[in-house]
Write a protein that holds these residues in place. Structure first.
Motif, PDB file in Angstrom:
ATOM      1  N   HIS A 387    -105.519  24.028  47.670  1.00 31.53           N
ATOM      2  CA  HIS A 387    -106.562  25.132  47.962  1.00 31.53           C
ATOM      3  C   HIS A 387    -107.336  25.407  47.034  1.00 31.53           C
ATOM      4  O   HIS A 387    -108.581  25.321  47.063  1.00 31.53           O
ATOM      5  N   PHE A 424     -94.754  12.988  49.548  1.00 35.24           N
ATOM      6  CA  PHE A 424     -94.349  14.338  49.799  1.00 35.24           C
ATOM      7  C   PHE A 424     -92.894  14.244  50.365  1.00 35.24           C
ATOM      8  O   PHE A 424     -92.637  13.397  51.111  1.00 35.24           O
ATOM      9  N   LEU A 508    -112.004  32.814  50.062  1.00 31.97           N
ATOM     10  CA  LEU A 508    -111.161  31.706  49.780  1.00 31.97           C
ATOM     11  C   LEU A 508    -111.738  31.301  48.354  1.00 31.97           C
ATOM     12  O   LEU A 508    -110.932  31.003  47.209  1.00 31.97           O
TER      13      LEU A 508
HETATM   14  C1  LIG Z   1     -98.978  19.556  53.432  1.00 32.02           C
HETATM   15  C2  LIG Z   1     -97.860  20.747  53.861  1.00 32.02           C
HETATM   16  C3  LIG Z   1     -97.118  20.539  55.190  1.00 32.02           C
HETATM   17  C4  LIG Z   1     -96.176  21.493  55.517  1.00 32.02           C
HETATM   18  N1  LIG Z   1     -95.468  21.012  56.606  1.00 32.02           N
HETATM   19  C5  LIG Z   1     -94.304  21.743  56.994  1.00 32.02           C
HETATM   20  C6  LIG Z   1     -93.641  21.472  58.205  1.00 32.02           C
HETATM   21  O1  LIG Z   1     -94.123  20.654  58.976  1.00 32.02           O
HETATM   22  N2  LIG Z   1     -92.436  22.141  58.430  1.00 32.02           N
HETATM   23  C7  LIG Z   1     -91.884  22.816  57.593  1.00 32.02           C
HETATM   24  O2  LIG Z   1     -90.677  23.287  57.776  1.00 32.02           O
HETATM   25  N3  LIG Z   1     -92.549  23.083  56.428  1.00 32.02           N
HETATM   26  C8  LIG Z   1     -93.671  22.732  56.253  1.00 32.02           C
HETATM   27  N4  LIG Z   1     -94.114  22.831  54.915  1.00 32.02           N
HETATM   28  C9  LIG Z   1     -93.796  23.756  54.118  1.00 32.02           C
HETATM   29  C10 LIG Z   1     -94.295  24.973  54.376  1.00 32.02           C
HETATM   30  O3  LIG Z   1     -95.607  25.161  54.876  1.00 32.02           O
HETATM   31  C11 LIG Z   1     -94.221  26.232  53.278  1.00 32.02           C
HETATM   32  O4  LIG Z   1     -95.032  25.753  52.189  1.00 32.02           O
HETATM   33  C12 LIG Z   1     -93.009  26.561  52.813  1.00 32.02           C
HETATM   34  O5  LIG Z   1     -92.103  26.990  54.077  1.00 32.02           O
HETATM   35  C13 LIG Z   1     -92.818  27.703  52.032  1.00 32.02           C
HETATM   36  O6  LIG Z   1     -93.697  28.796  52.595  1.00 32.02           O
HETATM   37  P1  LIG Z   1     -94.158  30.171  51.881  1.00 32.02           P
HETATM   38  O7  LIG Z   1     -93.774  31.434  52.434  1.00 32.02           O
HETATM   39  O8  LIG Z   1     -94.175  30.128  50.333  1.00 32.02           O
HETATM   40  O9  LIG Z   1     -95.865  30.122  51.883  1.00 32.02           O
HETATM   41  P2  LIG Z   1     -96.848  28.729  51.961  1.00 32.02           P
HETATM   42  O10 LIG Z   1     -97.157  28.502  53.577  1.00 32.02           O
HETATM   43  O11 LIG Z   1     -96.202  27.698  51.309  1.00 32.02           O
HETATM   44  O12 LIG Z   1     -98.012  29.270  51.354  1.00 32.02           O
HETATM   45  C14 LIG Z   1     -98.280  29.524  49.941  1.00 32.02           C
HETATM   46  C15 LIG Z   1     -99.291  30.650  49.533  1.00 32.02           C
HETATM   47  O13 LIG Z   1    -100.554  30.302  50.173  1.00 32.02           O
HETATM   48  C16 LIG Z   1    -101.404  31.102  50.770  1.00 32.02           C
HETATM   49  N5  LIG Z   1    -101.782  30.945  52.145  1.00 32.02           N
HETATM   50  C17 LIG Z   1    -100.802  31.053  53.209  1.00 32.02           C
HETATM   51  N6  LIG Z   1    -101.677  30.619  54.155  1.00 32.02           N
HETATM   52  C18 LIG Z   1    -102.972  30.322  53.632  1.00 32.02           C
HETATM   53  C19 LIG Z   1    -104.077  29.768  54.414  1.00 32.02           C
HETATM   54  N7  LIG Z   1    -104.151  29.501  55.794  1.00 32.02           N
HETATM   55  N8  LIG Z   1    -105.001  29.538  53.362  1.00 32.02           N
HETATM   56  C20 LIG Z   1    -105.070  29.592  52.284  1.00 32.02           C
HETATM   57  N9  LIG Z   1    -103.803  30.110  51.832  1.00 32.02           N
HETATM   58  C21 LIG Z   1    -102.693  30.355  52.405  1.00 32.02           C
HETATM   59  C22 LIG Z   1    -100.504  32.531  50.492  1.00 32.02           C
HETATM   60  O14 LIG Z   1    -100.635  33.128  49.312  1.00 32.02           O
HETATM   61  C23 LIG Z   1     -98.793  31.908  50.507  1.00 32.02           C
HETATM   62  O15 LIG Z   1     -98.127  32.800  49.481  1.00 32.02           O
HETATM   63  C24 LIG Z   1     -95.423  21.986  54.660  1.00 32.02           C
HETATM   64  C25 LIG Z   1     -95.877  21.929  53.336  1.00 32.02           C
HETATM   65  C26 LIG Z   1     -97.044  21.480  52.794  1.00 32.02           C
HETATM   66  C27 LIG Z   1     -97.562  21.434  51.577  1.00 32.02           C
END
Ligand SMILES: Cc1cc2nc3c(=O)[nH]c(=O)nc-3n(C[C@H](O)[C@H](O)[C@H](O)COP(=O)(O)OP(=O)(O)OC[C@H]3O[C@@H](n4cnc5c(N)ncnc54)[C@H](O)[C@@H]3O)c2cc1C
Length: 628
Positions: A387, A424, A508
């Motif tokens: 991002h 990844f 953003l």
């Molecule tokens: C490219 C990618 C694909 C993934 N696909 C999967 C999958 O298919 N299945 C799976 O189980 N896990 C997947 N993951 C992991 C999952 O998306 C999360 O990263 C992980 O579960 C940790 O979640 P989190 O609560 O830290 O928030 P995350 O989703 O990692 O978000 C991190 C931070 O980004 C910010 N954020 C949240 N949403 C948005 C948004 N829409 N736009 C901008 N900022 C935002 C918030 O501050 C959030 O704390 C993927 C990760 C990546 C990088």
């Protein structure tokens, strides 16, 4: 292709599963019997998917399903259920053992909000005996019950939505909060004048909040809309999603699963933390990529492009940016088609001792810390990094000049796509991400659209993972940014939540902009760079792969380091002696080679001196001419 896939938030039923799923179920069901060749069904499918996503949290009370009557194996069941037209909508009550074929909805209005409200009405048609398990009461609460909460200490919050008789907000918020624990949601009617007066509410809809400590106040939301009320309540401290059986087996908050407490770091969710970004880069460069012994072909190209984008756009500390730039210059100057990853690691670990290059080896999750070590962390930092990079590409249009990526609005997204697909660690995630990219990445025509595309896709992933095992109960997956972070990003149209994308873009750009990145908790550069020796592996810098001194930027100085080795986290950290000369740093290997060459050249020169001296004496003796 079928109209609905496993990716959609609907339950896909077939002749094998229909009866056993829907009849005598603990929840009610709303089914759409459709035909994949029917034009109306095709046109209506986005609305049905949106509805299913919108009420995903209601699943303990009522669930949304589909059955394709055009599928050969479903011909008989559709006949048995008397489906003559498509689409046909049927409600099935919870705990219904009469084996009937459901109640058909014949209304012409199939708009999302209308169907959602019909679902609420249908739920309220249940009696005390067949009430869906887990569905809280939807009727208005009695004013005595609410007023008795004043000054009373409880173990949870109680929120009361006060509204008009015809409003659905209260019931929708009650259902939205069903999978959450730590609070109870009730509704009351504005016709209850005594309650309105006691709570000091003059306009509706309003929400009143009773805190566990006995205090109470009107809930302060920016807009009195369902999404705002629900988001506010989901984000209250101590309120989190109920854990599923599998989630219960996870380590408990604050515990890393091995009995060790994880130190909690206070942070602001309106900030991005440099510690997360650097920890993510450390993990990516030293752990994730290090599983590859060598990089060649497409992998090497993907890595080079990744380093290019990060080196040019990462708004980080100078020591990290310089390290990335040096890595980039080295990769670009190397004509090799295959690079052992150990050589890259040597550079990342600054084995050349170039002063001012440093990427911490310490993992410090701050905004990405999880309630246990198994949650959040690296994938969170990777999203954050990308991002930040899309926003940097939009804010600094010239940053990618002379890299081959200039004028390419897709530079960051394509690099991310290839990185996720190639390196990844979560392959399934990579597959999903690739599907999303194939579907719509070609519609991105500007750097601003790239910022929004990544935001949209991240929210799509969030929606898919709601309630999954990877969801941290302390950080529920939500549609982001939540109203408390960006109230102007949210609007409502005909009862459906919609984004104001212009506001989202502005948000953003501010949130992921360089000035919003906090240095708090970032580990400081060490006094001297250290080198890492992995047990049983040869990590000495491959002399053939050393970057030529010319390839390093002119402003970079080399420095010497002194000090004995030390042990850290089971990894031998070795600080080798060296020295500086004319501003250039030399390692002990360099020094030994110099001394050896010096000694050899001295011997050689002495040999030449004596050889020619002896020859000239002999020549003089042989050709002695006294008169010459
Ligand atoms: C490219 C990618 C694909 C993934 N696909 C999967 C999958 O298919 N299945 C799976 O189980 N896990 C997947 N993951 C992991 C999952 O998306 C999360 O990263 C992980 O579960 C940790 O979640 P989190 O609560 O830290 O928030 P995350 O989703 O990692 O978000 C991190 C931070 O980004 C910010 N954020 C949240 N949403 C948005 C948004 N829409 N736009 C901008 N900022 C935002 C918030 O501050 C959030 O704390 C993927 C990760 C990546 C990088």
């Amino acid at each position: 292709a079928r109209l609905y896939t496993e990716e959609d938030p609907v339950v896909i039923l077939s002749s094998d599963s229909l009866k056993q799923t829907v009849l005598n179920s603990s929840s009610a069901w709303l089914l759409q019997f459709y035909s994949s060749w029917c034009g109306h069904c095709i046109q209506y499918s986005p609305t049905w998917k949106a509805l299913a996503g919108d009420v995903k949290d209601w699943s303990q009370a009522i669930r949304i399903g589909v059955l394709d009557c055009a599928h050969e194996k479903n011909f008989d069941i559709c006949k048995e259920f008397g489906i003559h037209f498509y689409p046909t909508f049927r409600y099935f009550k919870a705990h219904d053992t009469t084996n009937d074929f459901g109640k058909t909805y014949r209304g012409a209005d199939r708009e999302l909000q209308t169907v959602r409200q019909l679902m609420v009405n249908f739920l309220q048609n249940h009696t005390k005996h067949d009430w869906p398990v887990g569905c809280p009461p939807l009727d208005p609460a009695r004013s005595e019950d609410i007023l008795s909460l004043m000054g009373k200490k409880t173990e949870f919050y109680t929120a009361v939505i006060v509204e008009d008789k015809d409003s659905y907000i209260g019931r929708e918020v009650i259902l939205d909060l069903m999978p959450y624990e730590g609070l109870a949601v009730k509704r009351a009617l504005s016709s209850d004048k005594l309650l309105m007066e006691k709570l000091g509410i003059s306009s509706v809809p309003s929400a009143y909040l009773f805190y566990p400590n006995g205090t109470h106040t009107v809930m302060n939301v920016q807009k009195r809309l369902r999404f705002f009320f629900s988001s506010f309540l989901k984000l209250l401290p101590g309120v989190h999603r109920k854990q599923t059986n599998s989630a219960l087996q996870r380590p408990q908050p604050g515990n890393n699963g091995q009995g060790t407490q994880v130190e909690w770091k206070e942070f602001e969710k309106s900030k991005v933390y440099m510690a997360d970004l650097e920890s993510g880069l450390h993990y990516l460069l030293r752990v994730e990529l290090a599983t590859h012994k060598t990089l060649e072909g497409e992998e090497l190209k993907t890595f080079k492009d990744f380093v290019t984008v990060v080196a040019k756009l990462f708004p980080g500390r100078q020591s990290v940016v310089k390290l990335l730039e040096t890595l980039l210059e080295w990769l670009v100057s190397l004509p090799l088609e295959k690079i052992p990853y150990d050589a890259i690691l040597d550079l990342v670990n600054n084995k050349m001792r170039i002063s001012g290059l440093y990427l911490s080896e310490q993992v410090q999750w701050v905004g990405c810390q999880g309630s246990s070590v198994a949650l959040r962390g690296y994938p969170c930092s990777l999203w954050t990094l990308f991002h930040v990079l899309t926003v940097q590409a939009a804010n600094r249009p010239d940053a990618l000049a002379n890299t081959g990526f200039e004028d390419d609005p897709l530079a960051v997204l394509q690099t991310m796509r290839r990185y996720i697909g190639t390196f990844f660690g979560c392959q399934e995630c990579g597959k999903h991400f690739e599907e999303m990219a194939q579907e719509s990445l070609n519609q991105v025509k500007s750097v601003d659209q790239a910022v929004l595309w990544l935001w949209r896709k991240h929210n799509q992933v969030n929606a898919r993972l709601t309630g999954s095992m990877s969801e941290d109960p302390m950080f529920p997956k939500t549609q982001w940014p939540t109203p408390d972070l960006c109230p102007t990003c949210h609007e409502e149209q005909e009862g459906l939540h919609v984004w104001n994308e212009q506001m989202v873009l502005a948000f953003l750009k501010q949130h992921y902009g360089a000035s919003n990145i906090s240095p708090k908790y970032s580990s400081n550069s060490p006094d001297r760079p250290k080198t890492i020796t992995k047990p049983n592996s040869n990590v000495h810098l491959n002399q053939n792969l050393k970057p030529s001194p010319d390839s390093a930027p002119k402003h970079q100085k080399r420095t010497d380091t002194n000090g004995a080795g030390e042990k850290h986290n089971g990894v031998q950290i070795e600080a080798r002696p060296g020295m500086t000369f004319l501003g250039l740093g030399f390692s002990s290997v360099d020094m030994s080679l110099c001394v050896l060459l010096y000694a050899l050249s001295c011997v050689f020169l002495m040999f030449m001196f004596f050889f020619f001296r002896f020859r000239s004496k002999r020549w003089k003796a042989r050709n002695y001419r006294p008169y010459v």
